[in-house]
Structure formats: structure tokens, C-alpha cells
Design an enzyme around this catalytic site. Structure first.
Site, PDB file in Angstrom:
ATOM      1  N   ASP A 143       0.824  -1.208   0.000  1.00  0.00           N
ATOM      2  CA  ASP A 143       0.000   0.000   0.000  1.00  0.00           C
ATOM      3  C   ASP A 143       0.862   1.264   0.000  1.00  0.00           C
ATOM      4  O   ASP A 143       1.964   1.265   0.554  1.00  0.00           O
ATOM      5  CB  ASP A 143      -0.927  -0.022   1.231  1.00  0.00           C
ATOM      6  CG  ASP A 143      -2.122   0.897   1.083  1.00  0.00           C
ATOM      7  OD1 ASP A 143      -2.334   1.460  -0.017  1.00  0.00           O
ATOM      8  OD2 ASP A 143      -2.860   1.065   2.080  1.00  0.00           O
ATOM      9  N   HIS A 203       2.359   3.225  -9.146  1.00  0.00           N
ATOM     10  CA  HIS A 203       2.127   1.792  -9.361  1.00  0.00           C
ATOM     11  C   HIS A 203       3.314   1.152 -10.102  1.00  0.00           C
ATOM     12  O   HIS A 203       3.684   0.017  -9.818  1.00  0.00           O
ATOM     13  CB  HIS A 203       0.819   1.556 -10.132  1.00  0.00           C
ATOM     14  CG  HIS A 203      -0.405   1.996  -9.370  1.00  0.00           C
ATOM     15  ND1 HIS A 203      -0.580   1.711  -8.037  1.00  0.00           N
ATOM     16  CD2 HIS A 203      -1.507   2.699  -9.751  1.00  0.00           C
ATOM     17  CE1 HIS A 203      -1.744   2.222  -7.630  1.00  0.00           C
ATOM     18  NE2 HIS A 203      -2.314   2.832  -8.651  1.00  0.00           N
ATOM     19  N   LEU A 207      10.572 -20.813  -4.612  1.00  0.00           N
ATOM     20  CA  LEU A 207       9.554 -19.980  -3.961  1.00  0.00           C
ATOM     21  C   LEU A 207       8.232 -20.006  -4.737  1.00  0.00           C
ATOM     22  O   LEU A 207       8.243 -19.966  -5.963  1.00  0.00           O
ATOM     23  CB  LEU A 207      10.088 -18.543  -3.904  1.00  0.00           C
ATOM     24  CG  LEU A 207       9.136 -17.466  -3.400  1.00  0.00           C
ATOM     25  CD1 LEU A 207       8.992 -17.564  -1.890  1.00  0.00           C
ATOM     26  CD2 LEU A 207       9.655 -16.071  -3.764  1.00  0.00           C
TER      27      LEU A 207
HETATM   28  C1  IPE Z   1      -5.556  -2.747  -0.295  1.00  0.00           C
HETATM   29  O1  IPE Z   1      -5.140  -1.428  -0.488  1.00  0.00           O
HETATM   30  C2  IPE Z   1      -5.506  -3.479  -1.581  1.00  0.00           C
HETATM   31  C3  IPE Z   1      -4.183  -3.644  -2.171  1.00  0.00           C
HETATM   32  C4  IPE Z   1      -3.058  -3.352  -1.624  1.00  0.00           C
HETATM   33  C5  IPE Z   1      -4.178  -4.229  -3.480  1.00  0.00           C
HETATM   34  P1  IPE Z   1      -6.181  -0.237  -0.616  1.00  0.00           P
HETATM   35  O2  IPE Z   1      -5.373   1.009  -0.646  1.00  0.00           O
HETATM   36  O3  IPE Z   1      -7.113  -0.468  -1.726  1.00  0.00           O
HETATM   37  O4  IPE Z   1      -6.971  -0.370   0.760  1.00  0.00           O
HETATM   38  P2  IPE Z   1      -7.970   0.626   1.520  1.00  0.00           P
HETATM   39  O5  IPE Z   1      -9.165   0.774   0.640  1.00  0.00           O
HETATM   40  O6  IPE Z   1      -7.270   1.905   1.738  1.00  0.00           O
HETATM   41  O7  IPE Z   1      -8.288  -0.079   2.791  1.00  0.00           O
HETATM   42  C1  IPE Z   2      -1.573   0.235  -3.402  1.00  0.00           C
HETATM   43  O1  IPE Z   2      -1.363   1.599  -3.433  1.00  0.00           O
HETATM   44  C2  IPE Z   2      -1.826  -0.354  -4.764  1.00  0.00           C
HETATM   45  C3  IPE Z   2      -3.220  -0.768  -5.010  1.00  0.00           C
HETATM   46  C4  IPE Z   2      -4.170  -0.748  -4.140  1.00  0.00           C
HETATM   47  C5  IPE Z   2      -3.519  -1.240  -6.349  1.00  0.00           C
HETATM   48  P1  IPE Z   2      -2.557   2.634  -3.429  1.00  0.00           P
HETATM   49  O2  IPE Z   2      -2.927   2.917  -4.846  1.00  0.00           O
HETATM   50  O3  IPE Z   2      -3.664   2.162  -2.577  1.00  0.00           O
HETATM   51  O4  IPE Z   2      -1.856   3.897  -2.784  1.00  0.00           O
HETATM   52  P2  IPE Z   2      -2.497   4.962  -1.792  1.00  0.00           P
HETATM   53  O5  IPE Z   2      -3.112   4.204  -0.662  1.00  0.00           O
HETATM   54  O6  IPE Z   2      -3.516   5.742  -2.576  1.00  0.00           O
HETATM   55  O7  IPE Z   2      -1.341   5.797  -1.362  1.00  0.00           O
HETATM   56 MG    MG Z   3      -4.090   2.420  -0.626  1.00  0.00          MG
END
Ligand code: IPE
Ligand code: IPE
Ligand code: MG
Length: 249
Positions: A21, A38, A132
């Protein structure tokens, strides 16, 4: 002494699950598009898989796209899908070379056909690898997984409902996407968020949780080893007392 050298080789977790995240915030801090976050995140995923292999972790599950992520803006979803496609395509060769077995958990029927095809091809081509196991949670939602399991159980027991009396927790686990994969001993979530976000609710029942403020694109091998080191300092009691655990040693 590096953090890697400090690790106890006898207490390496078999399975580490990761909620990757913070890509969006990483990009925002730099005045960049979220997709740039990303892209950097995909590199961090690769590095983390390497780090896991280096210390002998057997399974690593990476949460790449949740069921709820389908609700993001169309452009971002499309960007993530094409990133997935290109990452798998460009890394398949190395995956095979490094003896990594790829698995996918999630509702892949929702994926665009080209992504679905690429993902399946990679899974098939790597299925006999013995190193792995890298599991990508894609279009994954834990509640969805559990409801699907229940539907399949009902269908399977329809003709002999009396046998449900003997149904065990292990039997239930065999209906999940993670069938044959041991539960994670350790869950890592980056970016400072303190929640599970519909990830592996059944499988994480007794996992050790580790949260770090590092944003996913900045997550390094050292950060991974730090998480494992932190895990190794924990006492896993599984409901018993500390004294009971000490007596076992
Ligand atoms: C959780 O991250 C999903 C992934 C890392 C793929 P999100 O950024 O979508 O989660 P929330 O919505 O903030 O909980
Ligand atoms: C995690 O990073 C990747 C996915 C959920 C696909 P985020 O896109 O959720 O990044 P933030 O939370 O907005 O910083
Ligand atoms: Mg996120």
C-alpha cells in the site's frame, strides 16, 4: 552486522503475506501521476520476491488488486491492468529461470481477457518450478472467497447432507483459493494504514501483524528483512501461556 545476517535461519516464516500500500501517496508526494507510483510499486514487488527467496521463505502472497479496487476511477483500473500484463510478460523469463512458481488467488473471471490469458499462461509455465511460490492476490476479496467456498460446499454435500456433521476446519480451508498453501505466519502492510482491507480473513487468524510507515514503492530488501527480524522477536502462544511455550523449548 546487517539485518539479514541477524536473522535466525531456523525461524524463517514459511509464508509471508504483504499488503502493498501507498503507491498513490508516493506519487502525490512527488507531484506525479498515481500510475507512476504503481510502476515503482511493481519494481518493489519484484525486489521483495527476490528478498523472500534469498532467505528461504517458501510462499509469498502479494495483494496486488482487491475486489474493492474495481471501484477506482476507470483510468486507474485500466492502467493497473496494463501494468500487470506488461510486468508478467517481462518477468516471466526470470521467474522460470529463478525456479519461482506463480499462483493467482482471486476472482480472475472479472479480469480483462488479455490479462486473464497472460496470467494463466504464466501460471501454467511456472507450475513445475520447485523454488519460492509467489502468489498474486488479484481481483481478490476475502469475503467473496468465503462465500464462494460456502456455495461449493453446499453443492458438494447436497446429495449426502448428513456428512456435514464431520466437516472440519481443514475441510473448509480446502474450499478456499489458498487450498494447499499454509497460512501466513507474518502479514506486512506498508504505508501506515492499520487495517486488513478484506485480505485473507480466514488465513490470517493467527498471523503476526507488522505495519510500517514506508510507502510501498520505497519498500526495500532491508525493509523486508526488518519485518522478518521483528517477527522473530515475537512469542507465538496460540492461546497457551508463556510458561507452556518455554517448557516446549
Ligand atoms: C488494499 O489497499 C488493496 C491492495 C493493496 C491491493 P487499498 O489502498 O485499496 O486499501 P484501503 O481501501 O485503503 O483499505
Ligand atoms: C496500493 O497503493 C496499490 C493498489 C491498491 C492497487 P494505493 O494505490 O492504494 O496507494 P495509496 O493508498 O492511494 O497511497
Ligand atoms: Mg491504498
Amino acid at each position: 552486522m546487517s539485518i539479514k545476517e541477524k536473522l535466525d535461519p531456523n525461524r524463517i516464516p514459511q509464508h509471508v503475506a504483504v499488503i502493498m500500500d501507498g503507491n498513490g501517496r508516493w506519487a502525490k508526494q512527488r507531484g506525479k501521476d498515481r500510475l507512476e507510483g504503481h510502476h515503482q510499486g511493481a519494481k518493489a514487488a519484484r525486489t521483495t520476491v527476490e528478498a523472500a527467496a534469498e532467505i528461504g521463505v517458501k510462499y509469498i502472497t502479494l495483494y496486488a488488486f482487491s475486489m474493492e479496487n474495481w471501484n477506482r476511477p476507470k483510468d486507474e483500473v485500466a492502467g493497473l491492468m496494463s501494468l500487470l500484463l506488461s510486468s508478467i510478460a517481462s518477468q516471466l523469463g526470470d521467474l522460470i529461470k529463478n525456479n519461482i512458481r506463480l499462483k493467482i488467488i482471486g476472482d480472475t473471471s472479472l479480469l480483462p481477457p488479455d490479462v486473464f490469458a497472460q496470467v494463466n499462461q504464466a501460471v501454467q509455465q511456472s507450475q513445475n518450478n520447485t523454488g519460492l511460490t509467489a502468489i498474486i492476490a488479484l481481483s481478490y476479496g476475502s469475503r467473496n472467497e468465503i462465500v464462494n467456498a460456502v456455495k461449493n460446499i453446499v453443492a458438494d454435500y447436497k446429495s449426502h447432507p448428513q456428512d456435514i456433521e464431520k466437516f472440519t476446519e481443514e475441510d473448509f480451508a480446502n474450499y478456499l483459493y489458498t487450498k494447499d498453501i499454509p497460512d501466513p505466519e507474518l502479514l506486512v502492510r506498508t504505508s501506515g494504514e492499520l487495517r486488513i482491507s478484506n485480505f485473507l480473513l480466514w488465513q490470517l487468524s493467527y498471523s503476526e501483524l507488522y505495519f510500517t510507515n514506508v510507502l510501498w514503492p520505497d519498500f526495500s530488501k532491508e525493509d523486508f528483512f526488518e519485518a522478518v527480524y521483528n517477527y522473530q522477536q515475537r512469542e507465538r502462544r496460540f492461546g497457551k501461556t508463556s510458561q507452556q511455550i518455554a517448557n516446549l523449548k
